[in-house]
Motif scaffolding. Structure first.
Motif, PDB file in Angstrom:
ATOM      1  N   THR A 133      37.566   5.054   4.719  1.00  0.00           N
ATOM      2  CA  THR A 133      37.685   5.355   6.146  1.00  0.00           C
ATOM      3  C   THR A 133      37.326   6.813   6.396  1.00  0.00           C
ATOM      4  O   THR A 133      37.713   7.696   5.643  1.00  0.00           O
ATOM      5  N   LYS A 134      36.573   7.051   7.475  1.00  0.00           N
ATOM      6  CA  LYS A 134      36.130   8.410   7.792  1.00  0.00           C
ATOM      7  C   LYS A 134      36.705   8.853   9.135  1.00  0.00           C
ATOM      8  O   LYS A 134      36.964   8.047  10.025  1.00  0.00           O
ATOM      9  N   GLN A 135      36.876  10.169   9.273  1.00  0.00           N
ATOM     10  CA  GLN A 135      37.201  10.776  10.561  1.00  0.00           C
ATOM     11  C   GLN A 135      35.978  11.557  11.016  1.00  0.00           C
ATOM     12  O   GLN A 135      35.347  12.248  10.209  1.00  0.00           O
ATOM     13  N   ASN A 136      35.623  11.448  12.293  1.00  0.00           N
ATOM     14  CA  ASN A 136      34.394  12.081  12.763  1.00  0.00           C
ATOM     15  C   ASN A 136      34.614  13.521  13.213  1.00  0.00           C
ATOM     16  O   ASN A 136      33.820  14.082  13.976  1.00  0.00           O
ATOM     17  N   VAL A 137      35.679  14.123  12.704  1.00  0.00           N
ATOM     18  CA  VAL A 137      35.986  15.514  13.029  1.00  0.00           C
ATOM     19  C   VAL A 137      36.889  16.039  11.932  1.00  0.00           C
ATOM     20  O   VAL A 137      37.553  15.261  11.241  1.00  0.00           O
ATOM     21  N   HIS A 138      36.888  17.333  11.726  1.00  0.00           N
ATOM     22  CA  HIS A 138      37.771  17.898  10.714  1.00  0.00           C
ATOM     23  C   HIS A 138      39.222  17.610  11.094  1.00  0.00           C
ATOM     24  O   HIS A 138      39.617  17.719  12.250  1.00  0.00           O
ATOM     25  N   ALA A 139      40.038  17.246  10.114  1.00  0.00           N
ATOM     26  CA  ALA A 139      41.411  16.815  10.372  1.00  0.00           C
ATOM     27  C   ALA A 139      42.260  17.891  11.033  1.00  0.00           C
ATOM     28  O   ALA A 139      43.227  17.578  11.745  1.00  0.00           O
ATOM     29  N   VAL A 140      41.913  19.172  10.830  1.00  0.00           N
ATOM     30  CA  VAL A 140      42.702  20.231  11.459  1.00  0.00           C
ATOM     31  C   VAL A 140      42.527  20.208  12.978  1.00  0.00           C
ATOM     32  O   VAL A 140      43.435  20.591  13.731  1.00  0.00           O
ATOM     33  N   SER A 141      41.372  19.754  13.449  1.00  0.00           N
ATOM     34  CA  SER A 141      41.162  19.618  14.890  1.00  0.00           C
ATOM     35  C   SER A 141      42.066  18.541  15.471  1.00  0.00           C
ATOM     36  O   SER A 141      42.609  18.684  16.574  1.00  0.00           O
ATOM     37  N   ILE A 142      42.234  17.445  14.731  1.00  0.00           N
ATOM     38  CA  ILE A 142      43.123  16.369  15.171  1.00  0.00           C
ATOM     39  C   ILE A 142      44.557  16.863  15.223  1.00  0.00           C
ATOM     40  O   ILE A 142      45.319  16.517  16.124  1.00  0.00           O
TER      41      ILE A 142
ATOM     42  N   ALA B 129      45.606  19.771  16.032  1.00  0.00           N
ATOM     43  CA  ALA B 129      45.791  20.512  17.277  1.00  0.00           C
ATOM     44  C   ALA B 129      45.819  19.582  18.485  1.00  0.00           C
ATOM     45  O   ALA B 129      46.688  19.695  19.355  1.00  0.00           O
ATOM     46  N   LYS B 130      44.887  18.636  18.528  1.00  0.00           N
ATOM     47  CA  LYS B 130      44.789  17.755  19.686  1.00  0.00           C
ATOM     48  C   LYS B 130      45.985  16.819  19.817  1.00  0.00           C
ATOM     49  O   LYS B 130      46.340  16.402  20.921  1.00  0.00           O
ATOM     50  N   GLN B 131      46.612  16.465  18.681  1.00  0.00           N
ATOM     51  CA  GLN B 131      47.755  15.555  18.709  1.00  0.00           C
ATOM     52  C   GLN B 131      49.072  16.268  18.994  1.00  0.00           C
ATOM     53  O   GLN B 131      50.084  15.613  19.227  1.00  0.00           O
TER      54      GLN B 131
ATOM     55  N   PRO C 170      51.900  17.536  20.941  1.00  0.00           N
ATOM     56  CA  PRO C 170      52.301  17.155  22.305  1.00  0.00           C
ATOM     57  C   PRO C 170      52.264  18.290  23.308  1.00  0.00           C
ATOM     58  O   PRO C 170      51.890  18.076  24.464  1.00  0.00           O
ATOM     59  N   ILE C 171      52.655  19.500  22.917  1.00  0.00           N
ATOM     60  CA  ILE C 171      52.685  20.579  23.903  1.00  0.00           C
ATOM     61  C   ILE C 171      51.302  21.188  24.117  1.00  0.00           C
ATOM     62  O   ILE C 171      51.103  21.950  25.070  1.00  0.00           O
ATOM     63  N   ARG C 172      50.332  20.861  23.264  1.00  0.00           N
ATOM     64  CA  ARG C 172      48.961  21.305  23.501  1.00  0.00           C
ATOM     65  C   ARG C 172      48.219  20.314  24.387  1.00  0.00           C
ATOM     66  O   ARG C 172      47.438  20.697  25.259  1.00  0.00           O
ATOM     67  N   ARG C 173      48.454  19.043  24.157  1.00  0.00           N
ATOM     68  CA  ARG C 173      47.712  18.025  24.901  1.00  0.00           C
ATOM     69  C   ARG C 173      48.338  17.735  26.253  1.00  0.00           C
ATOM     70  O   ARG C 173      47.708  17.165  27.142  1.00  0.00           O
ATOM     71  N   GLY C 174      49.600  18.120  26.426  1.00  0.00           N
ATOM     72  CA  GLY C 174      50.296  17.870  27.686  1.00  0.00           C
ATOM     73  C   GLY C 174      51.224  16.682  27.583  1.00  0.00           C
ATOM     74  O   GLY C 174      50.816  15.606  27.146  1.00  0.00           O
ATOM     75  N   VAL C 175      52.470  16.864  27.970  1.00  0.00           N
ATOM     76  CA  VAL C 175      53.473  15.812  27.882  1.00  0.00           C
ATOM     77  C   VAL C 175      53.604  15.103  29.227  1.00  0.00           C
ATOM     78  O   VAL C 175      53.938  15.739  30.230  1.00  0.00           O
ATOM     79  N   PRO C 176      53.338  13.800  29.278  1.00  0.00           N
ATOM     80  CA  PRO C 176      53.563  13.045  30.522  1.00  0.00           C
ATOM     81  C   PRO C 176      55.067  12.829  30.723  1.00  0.00           C
ATOM     82  O   PRO C 176      55.620  11.793  30.357  1.00  0.00           O
TER      83      PRO C 176
ATOM     84  N   THR D  23      57.725  13.814  16.544  1.00  0.00           N
ATOM     85  CA  THR D  23      57.221  12.730  17.374  1.00  0.00           C
ATOM     86  C   THR D  23      56.959  11.486  16.548  1.00  0.00           C
ATOM     87  O   THR D  23      56.571  11.581  15.375  1.00  0.00           O
ATOM     88  N   SER D  24      57.172  10.331  17.166  1.00  0.00           N
ATOM     89  CA  SER D  24      56.900   9.060  16.488  1.00  0.00           C
ATOM     90  C   SER D  24      55.411   8.841  16.296  1.00  0.00           C
ATOM     91  O   SER D  24      55.004   8.079  15.419  1.00  0.00           O
ATOM     92  N   ALA D  25      54.596   9.490  17.125  1.00  0.00           N
ATOM     93  CA  ALA D  25      53.144   9.374  16.976  1.00  0.00           C
ATOM     94  C   ALA D  25      52.724   9.998  15.652  1.00  0.00           C
ATOM     95  O   ALA D  25      52.855  11.204  15.450  1.00  0.00           O
ATOM     96  N   LEU D  26      52.274   9.169  14.718  1.00  0.00           N
ATOM     97  CA  LEU D  26      51.867   9.595  13.385  1.00  0.00           C
ATOM     98  C   LEU D  26      53.027  10.194  12.583  1.00  0.00           C
ATOM     99  O   LEU D  26      52.813  10.842  11.549  1.00  0.00           O
ATOM    100  N   ASN D  27      54.256   9.964  13.062  1.00  0.00           N
ATOM    101  CA  ASN D  27      55.443  10.484  12.370  1.00  0.00           C
ATOM    102  C   ASN D  27      55.276  11.974  12.072  1.00  0.00           C
ATOM    103  O   ASN D  27      55.538  12.459  10.960  1.00  0.00           O
ATOM    104  N   ALA D  28      54.850  12.732  13.088  1.00  0.00           N
ATOM    105  CA  ALA D  28      54.438  14.117  12.904  1.00  0.00           C
ATOM    106  C   ALA D  28      55.570  15.103  13.141  1.00  0.00           C
ATOM    107  O   ALA D  28      56.491  14.859  13.928  1.00  0.00           O
ATOM    108  N   VAL D  29      55.471  16.256  12.456  1.00  0.00           N
ATOM    109  CA  VAL D  29      56.400  17.364  12.611  1.00  0.00           C
ATOM    110  C   VAL D  29      55.588  18.644  12.787  1.00  0.00           C
ATOM    111  O   VAL D  29      54.626  18.887  12.046  1.00  0.00           O
ATOM    112  N   TYR D  30      55.963  19.459  13.776  1.00  0.00           N
ATOM    113  CA  TYR D  30      55.365  20.774  13.994  1.00  0.00           C
ATOM    114  C   TYR D  30      56.489  21.794  13.991  1.00  0.00           C
ATOM    115  O   TYR D  30      57.460  21.662  14.743  1.00  0.00           O
ATOM    116  N   ILE D  31      56.370  22.829  13.166  1.00  0.00           N
ATOM    117  CA  ILE D  31      57.400  23.856  13.058  1.00  0.00           C
ATOM    118  C   ILE D  31      56.801  25.213  13.391  1.00  0.00           C
ATOM    119  O   ILE D  31      55.741  25.583  12.873  1.00  0.00           O
ATOM    120  N   TYR D  32      57.497  25.965  14.258  1.00  0.00           N
ATOM    121  CA  TYR D  32      57.022  27.276  14.690  1.00  0.00           C
ATOM    122  C   TYR D  32      57.958  28.372  14.183  1.00  0.00           C
ATOM    123  O   TYR D  32      59.138  28.145  13.971  1.00  0.00           O
TER     124      TYR D  32
END
Length: 391
Positions: A195-204, A206-208, A210-216, A264-273
């Motif tokens: 399986t391939k990703q059509n962009v470098h994974a570090v870009s994904i 950032a885009k994923q 939640p506070i960068r993409r905007g929270v509905p 977030t449950s999306a991709l079971n992701a964690v972001y730490i600042y």
């Protein structure tokens, strides 16, 4: 600097740091440590470093950490901070010279008055409103280690590791400004599906965020699920729920509305600042896993010894920020032009001297598990694969 980890427990938390010091060529000081609590449980994703020099790292999920310092850092202050506890500071030289490398963090017990706090969604609105003020939002450079394991049928079959220079404007921007792959290496490729990703994974990554993409905000049902503190500031933990399994959890400061951690449950992701020397937040650590199913043909089923017509595939991601540069005169990030390439397809000249001398973070449980799976396929050590595969 910020450390976010499992829910705060009552009582004091003791960090035991087993530190080994070695001096290389009379210039570099290697600081290796292990952080555990008083029950001898490891403390994951703890922030340790020297904020005044933008030097820092996070402890692994097993509580270990590594810092490469110079002799000039001996008089600097080493800081250890954690959500729920008072920050601890000690002079690097004093810490090294201690017979007992044990640090006790004092818990800051918080019990917020419900009358004095906003509605849960109100904190998120204020956090988004104050993103620019609370984060490193001017153009800056992040020095980053990015790892990805490609997994098929429950076993890691391909590994890619990049050292990146990133030009960014923080979470107030939707995307990264520029990506430079400085060094890279990859394992042998034992995948069947590829399986391939059509962009470098570090870009994904950032885009994923939640506070960068905007929270509905209106799409979630928000509630307060806990409170804690960080560095003298009370912190509220709010959670948004959508449906049975979707959630978004944020740790937000009561006074500044700073976002210290995102789950977030999306991709079971964690972001730490964590904080820089001016108290501004920047991304320190991230992990996530993308999971899907892909069809396989008859030959692949025989080779994999499975009966099903599809197998589970996933990408396991892990990222450490190892350095931050905010001086515009010193920011030098080249654009490698690989935005449209899967990171496993990026051609980077392999430099073993770089990796042998590089200040790699300690191996996480995630990393060790995946490497063990990869090496078990044909019994070839990962280091040997690096030498055979990379040019």
């Amino acid at each position: 600097m910020i450390i976010i980890f499992r829910n705060v427990v009552f009582g004091c938390l003791m960090f035991f740091l087993c530190v080994h010091l070695s001096v290389a060529q009379q210039k570099n000081i290697e600081l290796n440590g292990l952080i555990v609590d008083e029950s001898n449980y490891p403390v994951p994703y703890a922030a340790i470093g020297i904020p005044s020099k933008y030097i820092g790292t996070a402890s692994t999920d097993e509580g270990s950490f590594y810092l490469l310092l110079s002799k000039e850092n001996l008089s600097d202050s080493l800081e250890v901070s954690s959500i729920g506890y008072k920050s601890f500071k000690v002079k690097v030289e004093d810490f090294i010279n201690k017979k007992e490398h044990t640090i006790v963090l004092i818990e800051e017990i918080v019990s917020l008055d419900e009358v004095q706090i906003l509605k849960p969604a109100g904190y998120l609105k204020n956090a988004i409103k104050n993103l620019k003020n609370n984060t490193v939002s001017a153009k800056h450079e992040l020095n980053m280690l990015y790892r990805r394991f490609s997994v098929e049928h429950g076993k890691a079959r391909f590994f890619t590791e990049h050292y990146l220079n990133i030009l960014d404007r923080g979470p107030n921007a939707m995307e990264l400004d520029r990506i430079e792959v400085v060094e890279g290496r990859k394992s042998a490729d034992y995948r069947f599906v590829k399986t391939k990703q059509n962009v470098h994974a570090v870009s994904i990554m950032a885009k994923q965020n939640p506070i960068r993409r905007g929270v509905p905000i209106k799409n979630y049902k928000w509630s307060k699920i806990g409170d804690t503190s960080y560095d003298g500031e009370d912190v509220v933990i709010i959670e948004g729920r959508k449906g049975k399994n979707q959630y978004l959890r944020l740790y937000i400061g009561i006074d500044t509305y700073s976002v210290f951690k995102i789950e977030t449950s999306a991709l079971n992701a964690v972001y730490i600042y964590k904080k820089d020397k001016n108290g501004k937040l920047y991304l320190s650590y991230h992990n996530r896993e993308w999971i899907s199913k892909k069809p396989i043909n008859d030959l692949q089923r025989r080779l994999l010894e499975v009966d099903s017509k599809a197998i589970k595939v996933s990408y396991r991601h892990e990222m450490f920020v190892l350095g931050l540069q905010t001086d515009k005169r010193k920011i030098k990030v080249k654009d490698f032009g690989g935005y449209g390439n899967d990171m496993g397809d990026v051609e980077v000249r392999y430099n073993p001297d770089f990796w042998n001398s590089f200040s790699l973070p300690p191996e996480t449980a995630f990393y060790k598990k995946s490497v063990k799976e990869l090496e078990s396929i044909y019994g070839i050590p990962l280091e040997t694969q690096f030498k055979l595969v990379n040019k």
